[in-house]
Design an enzyme around this catalytic site. Structure first.
Site, PDB file in Angstrom:
ATOM      1  N   ASP A  13       1.882  -3.163   1.093  1.00  0.00           N
ATOM      2  CA  ASP A  13       0.848  -3.704   0.188  1.00  0.00           C
ATOM      3  C   ASP A  13       1.380  -4.845  -0.683  1.00  0.00           C
ATOM      4  O   ASP A  13       0.870  -5.096  -1.769  1.00  0.00           O
ATOM      5  CB  ASP A  13       0.267  -2.601  -0.720  1.00  0.00           C
ATOM      6  CG  ASP A  13      -0.173  -1.380   0.058  1.00  0.00           C
ATOM      7  OD1 ASP A  13      -0.965  -1.542   0.997  1.00  0.00           O
ATOM      8  OD2 ASP A  13       0.290  -0.268  -0.255  1.00  0.00           O
ATOM      9  N   LYS A  16       1.447  -9.537   2.249  1.00  0.00           N
ATOM     10  CA  LYS A  16       1.937 -10.287   3.409  1.00  0.00           C
ATOM     11  C   LYS A  16       0.834 -11.093   4.065  1.00  0.00           C
ATOM     12  O   LYS A  16       1.043 -12.225   4.498  1.00  0.00           O
ATOM     13  CB  LYS A  16       2.555  -9.316   4.429  1.00  0.00           C
ATOM     14  CG  LYS A  16       3.790  -8.595   3.917  1.00  0.00           C
ATOM     15  CD  LYS A  16       4.327  -7.601   4.935  1.00  0.00           C
ATOM     16  CE  LYS A  16       3.445  -6.394   5.126  1.00  0.00           C
ATOM     17  NZ  LYS A  16       3.315  -5.541   3.929  1.00  0.00           N
ATOM     18  N   GLY A  40      -3.068  -2.803   6.449  1.00  0.00           N
ATOM     19  CA  GLY A  40      -4.262  -3.489   5.974  1.00  0.00           C
ATOM     20  C   GLY A  40      -3.864  -4.782   5.300  1.00  0.00           C
ATOM     21  O   GLY A  40      -3.246  -4.777   4.236  1.00  0.00           O
ATOM     22  N   HIS A  41      -4.141  -5.902   5.937  1.00  0.00           N
ATOM     23  CA  HIS A  41      -3.793  -7.195   5.367  1.00  0.00           C
ATOM     24  C   HIS A  41      -5.053  -7.852   4.806  1.00  0.00           C
ATOM     25  O   HIS A  41      -6.017  -8.083   5.533  1.00  0.00           O
ATOM     26  CB  HIS A  41      -3.137  -8.093   6.421  1.00  0.00           C
ATOM     27  CG  HIS A  41      -1.753  -7.636   6.787  1.00  0.00           C
ATOM     28  ND1 HIS A  41      -0.975  -8.263   7.720  1.00  0.00           N
ATOM     29  CD2 HIS A  41      -1.007  -6.614   6.304  1.00  0.00           C
ATOM     30  CE1 HIS A  41       0.186  -7.647   7.809  1.00  0.00           C
ATOM     31  NE2 HIS A  41       0.184  -6.643   6.963  1.00  0.00           N
ATOM     32  N   THR A  42      -5.040  -8.118   3.504  1.00  0.00           N
ATOM     33  CA  THR A  42      -6.197  -8.692   2.833  1.00  0.00           C
ATOM     34  C   THR A  42      -5.998 -10.184   2.623  1.00  0.00           C
ATOM     35  O   THR A  42      -4.978 -10.611   2.080  1.00  0.00           O
ATOM     36  CB  THR A  42      -6.424  -8.005   1.468  1.00  0.00           C
ATOM     37  OG1 THR A  42      -6.593  -6.592   1.695  1.00  0.00           O
ATOM     38  CG2 THR A  42      -7.664  -8.556   0.786  1.00  0.00           C
ATOM     39  N   THR A 129      -1.983   8.248   7.099  1.00  0.00           N
ATOM     40  CA  THR A 129      -3.308   7.618   7.039  1.00  0.00           C
ATOM     41  C   THR A 129      -4.264   8.247   8.052  1.00  0.00           C
ATOM     42  O   THR A 129      -5.430   7.875   8.112  1.00  0.00           O
ATOM     43  CB  THR A 129      -3.213   6.106   7.333  1.00  0.00           C
ATOM     44  OG1 THR A 129      -2.604   5.908   8.618  1.00  0.00           O
ATOM     45  CG2 THR A 129      -2.409   5.390   6.260  1.00  0.00           C
ATOM     46  N   GLN A 224       3.219  -2.849   6.962  1.00  0.00           N
ATOM     47  CA  GLN A 224       3.842  -1.895   6.049  1.00  0.00           C
ATOM     48  C   GLN A 224       4.975  -2.577   5.263  1.00  0.00           C
ATOM     49  O   GLN A 224       4.940  -3.770   5.051  1.00  0.00           O
ATOM     50  CB  GLN A 224       4.341  -0.647   6.792  1.00  0.00           C
ATOM     51  CG  GLN A 224       3.241   0.272   7.275  1.00  0.00           C
ATOM     52  CD  GLN A 224       2.735  -0.072   8.654  1.00  0.00           C
ATOM     53  OE1 GLN A 224       3.459  -0.456   9.533  1.00  0.00           O
ATOM     54  NE2 GLN A 224       1.432   0.057   8.851  1.00  0.00           N
ATOM     55  N   ARG A 305      -3.163   3.221  -5.424  1.00  0.00           N
ATOM     56  CA  ARG A 305      -1.717   3.043  -5.308  1.00  0.00           C
ATOM     57  C   ARG A 305      -1.029   3.476  -6.597  1.00  0.00           C
ATOM     58  O   ARG A 305      -1.515   3.178  -7.685  1.00  0.00           O
ATOM     59  CB  ARG A 305      -1.376   1.579  -5.015  1.00  0.00           C
ATOM     60  CG  ARG A 305      -1.938   1.071  -3.699  1.00  0.00           C
ATOM     61  CD  ARG A 305      -1.608  -0.403  -3.480  1.00  0.00           C
ATOM     62  NE  ARG A 305      -2.290  -0.912  -2.285  1.00  0.00           N
ATOM     63  CZ  ARG A 305      -2.918  -2.072  -2.214  1.00  0.00           C
ATOM     64  NH1 ARG A 305      -2.945  -2.874  -3.281  1.00  0.00           N
ATOM     65  NH2 ARG A 305      -3.508  -2.456  -1.109  1.00  0.00           N
ATOM     66  N   ASP A 333       0.529 -12.638 -11.801  1.00  0.00           N
ATOM     67  CA  ASP A 333      -0.615 -12.717 -12.719  1.00  0.00           C
ATOM     68  C   ASP A 333      -0.994 -11.353 -13.297  1.00  0.00           C
ATOM     69  O   ASP A 333      -1.539 -11.267 -14.405  1.00  0.00           O
ATOM     70  CB  ASP A 333      -1.824 -13.320 -11.992  1.00  0.00           C
ATOM     71  CG  ASP A 333      -2.149 -12.593 -10.696  1.00  0.00           C
ATOM     72  OD1 ASP A 333      -1.312 -12.639  -9.779  1.00  0.00           O
ATOM     73  OD2 ASP A 333      -3.229 -11.978 -10.596  1.00  0.00           O
ATOM     74  N   VAL A 413      -0.225 -16.369  -7.807  1.00  0.00           N
ATOM     75  CA  VAL A 413      -0.853 -16.141  -9.119  1.00  0.00           C
ATOM     76  C   VAL A 413      -2.304 -15.688  -8.983  1.00  0.00           C
ATOM     77  O   VAL A 413      -3.105 -15.825  -9.898  1.00  0.00           O
ATOM     78  CB  VAL A 413      -0.750 -17.408 -10.000  1.00  0.00           C
ATOM     79  CG1 VAL A 413       0.692 -17.698 -10.371  1.00  0.00           C
ATOM     80  CG2 VAL A 413      -1.379 -18.613  -9.311  1.00  0.00           C
ATOM     81  N   GLY A 414      -2.647 -15.137  -7.814  1.00  0.00           N
ATOM     82  CA  GLY A 414      -4.003 -14.646  -7.575  1.00  0.00           C
ATOM     83  C   GLY A 414      -4.192 -14.385  -6.099  1.00  0.00           C
ATOM     84  O   GLY A 414      -3.367 -14.789  -5.273  1.00  0.00           O
TER      85      GLY A 414
END
Length: 424
Positions: A13, A16, A40-42, A129, A224, A305, A333, A413-414
């Site tokens: 998390d 990446k 899970g890549h956001t 999971t 991961q 988390r 941030d 930064v975001g």
């Protein structure tokens, strides 16, 4: 042409997906080399949030090939769901997505085995999971698995039936009652397999070799985090694959001497999903603030988390086993507004002060030793240049660079791809 790696250095998390998306314009091929839909890549861009689980994070770039390597395990049902969402956004994935024939397939019964195994452990559960990842890798190493290339064989459904029947008999051995309708699960599975078969299957090790030979640039994307590595993570609270740099060699067929840059991603603090030891975990208002401001919920599971201060003992260890050449700090941030930050620079381990990551970091063995540094009050989310960073943040970065002896070349930064500051 060397293959560059991008890896998470904590318990996953780290962000990446965002950095792969940011760096993709520098590469011809983005390749996943391990893990499965437990990742899970956001990615956030143009005001929209996109979550990927198995598909490489370069998929939104038109001219980039996205390769799912042999070290990955694929759930056709979840994969189809990802493809459906890409189609809704007019992404031509058939042109830009290729899959290794040697990648293993997650069967419906793998997920059932996962659920039965976890339920039988009670309080000793590892925090799976429940995506069937562990049982699929067990079949892989047990030489029982079904691979993507098997879908091209005339008898693949007979192979499926044989393995699924074996799984059902195994489920009965667990002292746990789980309810399921295998007929329904299989109908969905076989429908998704047909979609999977419409994609391009490749002999990925040859594909990567020829791409290197022709001068193509390749970025291998980890899933991961390093502390979840099956060998070097906090076992048994780990994933079932090698998440470290070595995994890219076995998960793509890349020779060790062909690895170039190793980009290591870490958060400015630390988080962990699920069970397992976490020396710097916070149970106070500071931890709650990190969780709330950082929106710390799993992209795959939605689980909250656990949050804590940055652990440099663990981070140094991850840099060491991966051979990290550049660091990228995420979520700076989130720490805006903390008057003082704490950084774990050593452990008190069984009465001694140590600076290396020991075999066992359970609470009864390990107590973090902190160094305090000044925090910053400024909102970082609108910054775009290094010169705009607050002095206290620059001091924090320089402190980390000195401790880790590796340059921090990117500061996020975001969540948006535009909220990325390059320091090199």
């Amino acid at each position: 042409m060397a293959v560059d790696l991008l890896l998470g250095l904590q318990w996953g998390d780290e962000g990446k997906g965002k950095i792969v998306d940011v760096l993709t314009s520098n590469y011809d091929i983005i390749a996943r080399f391990q893990g499965g839909p437990n990742a899970g890549h956001t990615l956030v861009f143009n005001g929209k949030k996109h979550v990927l689980h198995t598909i490489p994070s370069g998929i939104f770039h038109e001219d980039t090939i996205n390769l799912v390597g042999n070290g990955v395990v694929i759930d056709p049902v979840i994969f189809k769901g990802e493809l459906d969402k890409l189609a809704e956004q007019n992404v031509d994935y058939k042109k830009s997505l290729v899959i290794s024939r040697k990648a293993h397939i997650i069967l419906p019964t793998h997920r059932l085995l996962d659920a039965a195994s976890e339920a039988s452990k009670g309080k000793a559960k590892i925090g799976s999971t429940l995506k069937g990842i562990g049982p699929t890798y067990m079949d892989k190493t047990g030489r029982n698995g079904i691979r993507v290339g098997d879908l091209e064989l005339s008898d693949w459904q007979e192979r499926y039936r044989s393995l699924a029947d074996k799984h059902e008999s195994m489920i009965e051995f667990y002292d746990a009652k789980i309810e399921y309708n295998l007929e329904e699960l299989e109908a969905e599975f076989f429908k998704a397999v047909e979609v999977l078969k419409s994609l391009t299957f490749i002999d990925s090790e040859e594909y990567v070799y020829q791409a290197q030979k022709s001068g193509k640039t390749i970025l291998a994307e980890g899933a991961q985090g390093s502390l979840l590595d099956i060998d070097f993570g906090t076992y048994p609270f780990v994933t079932s694959s090698n998440t470290t740099a070595a995994g890219s060699c076995t998960g793509l067929g890349v020779a060790p001497n062909q690895i170039g840059e190793v980009f290591g991603i870490f958060k400015a603090y630390t988080t962990r999903v699920g069970s397992g030891p976490f020396p710097t975990e916070l149970f106070d208002e500071d931890g709650e603030t990190m969780s709330r401001v950082g929106n710390e919920f799993g992209a795959t599971t939605g689980r909250a988390r656990r949050c804590g201060w940055l652990d440099l003992v663990a981070l140094k260890y991850a840099c060491q086993v991966n051979g990290v050449t550049q660091l990228m700090m995420m979520k700076g941030d989130v720490l805006s507004g903390f008057k003082t930050l704490k950084v774990c620079t050593a452990y008190k381990y069984k009465g001694d002060v140590i600076k290396h990551f020991p075999y066992n970091i359970d609470p009864e063995n390990v107590e973090p030793i902190y160094t305090e540094v000044d925090g910053w009050a400024e909102d970082l989310t609108g910054l775009s240049e290094v010169s705009q960073l607050p002095k206290a943040l620059n001091d924090y970065i320089e402190f980390l660079e000195k401790e880790l002896e590796i340059p921090i070349t990117i500061v996020s930064v975001g969540p948006d791809r535009k909220q990325t500051i390059f320091r090199n």
